[in-house]
Design an enzyme around this catalytic site. Structure first.
Site, PDB file in Angstrom:
ATOM      1  N   ASP A 249       0.860  -1.179   0.000  1.00  0.00           N
ATOM      2  CA  ASP A 249       0.000   0.000   0.000  1.00  0.00           C
ATOM      3  C   ASP A 249       0.896   1.228   0.000  1.00  0.00           C
ATOM      4  O   ASP A 249       1.637   1.477   0.953  1.00  0.00           O
ATOM      5  CB  ASP A 249      -0.904   0.000   1.234  1.00  0.00           C
ATOM      6  CG  ASP A 249      -1.799   1.227   1.270  1.00  0.00           C
ATOM      7  OD1 ASP A 249      -2.629   1.380   0.358  1.00  0.00           O
ATOM      8  OD2 ASP A 249      -1.647   2.044   2.203  1.00  0.00           O
ATOM      9  N   GLU A 333      -1.715  -1.415  -6.052  1.00  0.00           N
ATOM     10  CA  GLU A 333      -2.935  -0.785  -6.538  1.00  0.00           C
ATOM     11  C   GLU A 333      -2.630   0.007  -7.794  1.00  0.00           C
ATOM     12  O   GLU A 333      -1.556   0.599  -7.934  1.00  0.00           O
ATOM     13  CB  GLU A 333      -3.516   0.138  -5.463  1.00  0.00           C
ATOM     14  CG  GLU A 333      -4.872   0.724  -5.808  1.00  0.00           C
ATOM     15  CD  GLU A 333      -5.419   1.598  -4.703  1.00  0.00           C
ATOM     16  OE1 GLU A 333      -6.551   2.091  -4.827  1.00  0.00           O
ATOM     17  OE2 GLU A 333      -4.702   1.783  -3.697  1.00  0.00           O
ATOM     18  N   CYS A 395     -13.093  -4.197   5.551  1.00  0.00           N
ATOM     19  CA  CYS A 395     -12.531  -4.915   6.695  1.00  0.00           C
ATOM     20  C   CYS A 395     -11.844  -6.178   6.198  1.00  0.00           C
ATOM     21  O   CYS A 395     -12.445  -7.005   5.507  1.00  0.00           O
ATOM     22  CB  CYS A 395     -13.633  -5.262   7.700  1.00  0.00           C
ATOM     23  SG  CYS A 395     -13.053  -6.248   9.109  1.00  0.00           S
ATOM     24  N   CYS A 398     -13.723  -9.491   8.164  1.00  0.00           N
ATOM     25  CA  CYS A 398     -15.060  -9.979   7.777  1.00  0.00           C
ATOM     26  C   CYS A 398     -15.465  -9.534   6.382  1.00  0.00           C
ATOM     27  O   CYS A 398     -16.567  -9.881   5.924  1.00  0.00           O
ATOM     28  CB  CYS A 398     -16.089  -9.514   8.799  1.00  0.00           C
ATOM     29  SG  CYS A 398     -16.326  -7.722   8.842  1.00  0.00           S
ATOM     30  N   CYS A 414     -14.207  -1.686  12.730  1.00  0.00           N
ATOM     31  CA  CYS A 414     -15.263  -2.268  11.893  1.00  0.00           C
ATOM     32  C   CYS A 414     -16.562  -2.357  12.703  1.00  0.00           C
ATOM     33  O   CYS A 414     -16.575  -2.886  13.825  1.00  0.00           O
ATOM     34  CB  CYS A 414     -14.837  -3.649  11.404  1.00  0.00           C
ATOM     35  SG  CYS A 414     -16.098  -4.489  10.402  1.00  0.00           S
ATOM     36  N   CYS A 417     -17.682  -6.522  12.917  1.00  0.00           N
ATOM     37  CA  CYS A 417     -16.986  -7.500  13.767  1.00  0.00           C
ATOM     38  C   CYS A 417     -16.219  -6.851  14.915  1.00  0.00           C
ATOM     39  O   CYS A 417     -15.705  -7.553  15.790  1.00  0.00           O
ATOM     40  CB  CYS A 417     -16.047  -8.355  12.937  1.00  0.00           C
ATOM     41  SG  CYS A 417     -14.722  -7.420  12.108  1.00  0.00           S
ATOM     42  N   ASP A 424      -3.452   1.709   6.812  1.00  0.00           N
ATOM     43  CA  ASP A 424      -2.550   1.270   5.742  1.00  0.00           C
ATOM     44  C   ASP A 424      -2.334  -0.238   5.772  1.00  0.00           C
ATOM     45  O   ASP A 424      -2.293  -0.881   4.707  1.00  0.00           O
ATOM     46  CB  ASP A 424      -1.217   1.997   5.869  1.00  0.00           C
ATOM     47  CG  ASP A 424      -1.365   3.508   5.706  1.00  0.00           C
ATOM     48  OD1 ASP A 424      -2.316   3.925   5.027  1.00  0.00           O
ATOM     49  OD2 ASP A 424      -0.540   4.250   6.266  1.00  0.00           O
TER      50      ASP A 424
END
Length: 468
Positions: A249, A333, A395, A398, A414, A417, A424
């Site tokens: 990332d 990415e 997340c 989950c 989150c 969960c 990052d």
């Protein structure tokens, strides 16, 4: 409407009329050689199978005579490029005639015959033709929509460079030190004083040379050679046959965050030397234009920027090499750096300018470029996830997708969960999982014995599957 639009487009002049315009109005001579042969497009150098083109860059120290000859060469290349650009632009705007690389080469022959342009003969003709070929390549990128219309080169702003093909230099390998030797450029009598920081592949002959001079006054020679690079051994997850993968990332708080939680600090070189740069810029502003003291300050600024560039490039080179050696699959990415660097208007303009400066200092484009060619060299796979994939607000535990977050939010919880995520690290884990999903999707469609593609791009996944 479509027919009327097509009719309104200017049509190119072709045939005998185009040849007459080129000869009489543009001063482009006819093809005197091989009149009976059909013109065939020139082909570039094609590398041998299982080889890669690799560039080795060395610094050299020219003598006073060599420096003067190189200065004439840089100026001639710049002049020929600008004159070829003006010729092609004038041919289309005034006469609707297309002029290509072959016609500009014939025009170059006419330019060298003029008395006022006799100084062009002091430069190797192959170097000047390569300058016209660079112009033709710039037009090709423009017609493909990959770049803007070619612009004129300016002395002091454009990079001083000259490209020598195989007939434009002499290479003699040193028998006592394979991979090093003597390089003598065309129109020069003495070989270059090259600092061989490392050796070329033993027995190889450079395919092409590029001589450059940066704003700090340093001279470099870049040699392009064909080299067989052995792929690195495959890296698997301990205890299994699954390839080892890493998610990357890219950011500004940390230059790169890996999926295991480790972070590479942003060097922030421009910020580190900001005070010194500002002091030199103020000193430059006080000097008289054209004075020697002003040139001395400009050299100090250029040397400082060269230091920043060298440190940044060396840091990225070491980091990307380590990533490629330790992992089989690398996931990043898809970033549009050009879009991110668009200037802001109205409120927040200064903040956007500082953000653009940080992005430039991070050099994301160079990092991705190095990862791409090193994966190709060493048998790794680079997976490029779609830029619209919600890696930050998804997340990793989950897979629930949360709302959009401001850049200032570095941690979030989150709601499904209750797991607390580092922004990052969570993005890097999501990128790794999505990249491996794409990797196995392509690998499952490969026929037996065929290797996985070097680059798997989410936006071109259909092409990868069809190629498999």
């Amino acid at each position: 409407m479509r027919e009327s639009a097509e009719e309104s487009k200017p049509k190119a002049v072709k045939g005998e009329e185009a040849q007459r315009i080129k000869r009489e109005a543009l001063g482009i001579g006819d093809r005197r050689k091989h009149h009976g042969r059909k013109a065939t497009p020139l082909k570039g150098h094609v590398k041998e199978p299982d080889t890669h083109h690799r560039l080795y860059r060395f610094r050299f120290y020219p003598t006073e005579e060599q420096a003067e000859q190189l200065a004439r060469t840089f100026g001639a290349c710049r002049w020929v490029y600008n004159e070829g650009l003006a010729l092609r632009s004038r041919a289309w705007e005034q006469h609707r005639v297309n002029v290509g690389f072959a016609e500009t080469c014939r025009a170059l022959t006419g330019w060298k015959r003029a008395e006022e342009l006799a100084w062009l003969k002091e430069v190797s003709s192959t170097v000047l033709q390569q300058s016209l070929r660079h112009l033709d390549q710039a037009y090709g990128r423009f017609f493909k929509g990959e770049a803007q219309y070619p612009q004129r080169k300016k002395k002091g702003r454009s990079r001083d460079s000259a490209t020598y093909v195989r007939t434009g230099f002499k290479w003699v390998e040193d028998p006592e030190r394979p991979g090093a030797g003597l390089i003598t450029l065309a129109k020069q009598s003495q070989p270059l004083d090259v600092r061989w920081s490392r050796s070329l592949p033993a027995g190889s002959v450079p395919v092409r040379l590029s001589v450059t001079r940066d704003r700090a006054g340093r001279y470099f020679v870049s040699t392009l050679v064909e080299e067989r690079i052995a792929p690195l051994p495959a890296v698997f997850v301990p205890g299994s046959r699954a390839p080892k993968a890493v998610g990357l990332d890219l950011g500004l708080a940390s230059l790169v965050t890996l999926d295991d939680g480790s972070k590479i600090d942003h060097p922030r070189l421009l910020k580190r030397y900001a005070e010194k740069l500002a002091r030199l810029q103020r000193e430059l502003h006080k000097k008289v234009r054209g004075s020697r003291n002003r040139e001395k300050v400009k050299q100090k600024i250029a040397r400082l920027y060269a230091l920043i560039s060298d440190v940044r490039r060396d840091m990225l080179d070491q980091f990307t090499t380590r990533l490629v050696r330790e992992n089989q699959v690398l996931v990043v990415e898809d970033l549009s750096v050009v879009t991110l660097l668009r200037s802001a208007r109205g409120r927040g303009k200064r903040r956007k300018a500082r953000l653009n400066e940080a992005i430039i200092d991070a050099s994301w484009g160079e990092l991705l470029r190095q990862l791409r060619y090193k994966c190709e060299w060493y048998g790794r796979t680079l997976v490029i996830v779609d830029r619209f994939f919600p890696s930050t607000r998804r997340c990793s535990a989950c897979h629930a997708t949360g709302p959009k977050m401001d850049v200032s939010v570095r941690e979030w919880t989150c709601t499904e969960c209750g797991v607390v995520h580092d922004r990052d690290v969570n993005a890097a884990v999501n990128l790794r999982d999505e990249g491996m999903r794409l990797y196995w999707l392509v690998a499952a469609g490969l026929p037996p014995g065929k290797k996985t593609p070097t680059v798997i791009k989410a936006s071109e996944l259909e092409k990868c599957l069809l190629a498999a």
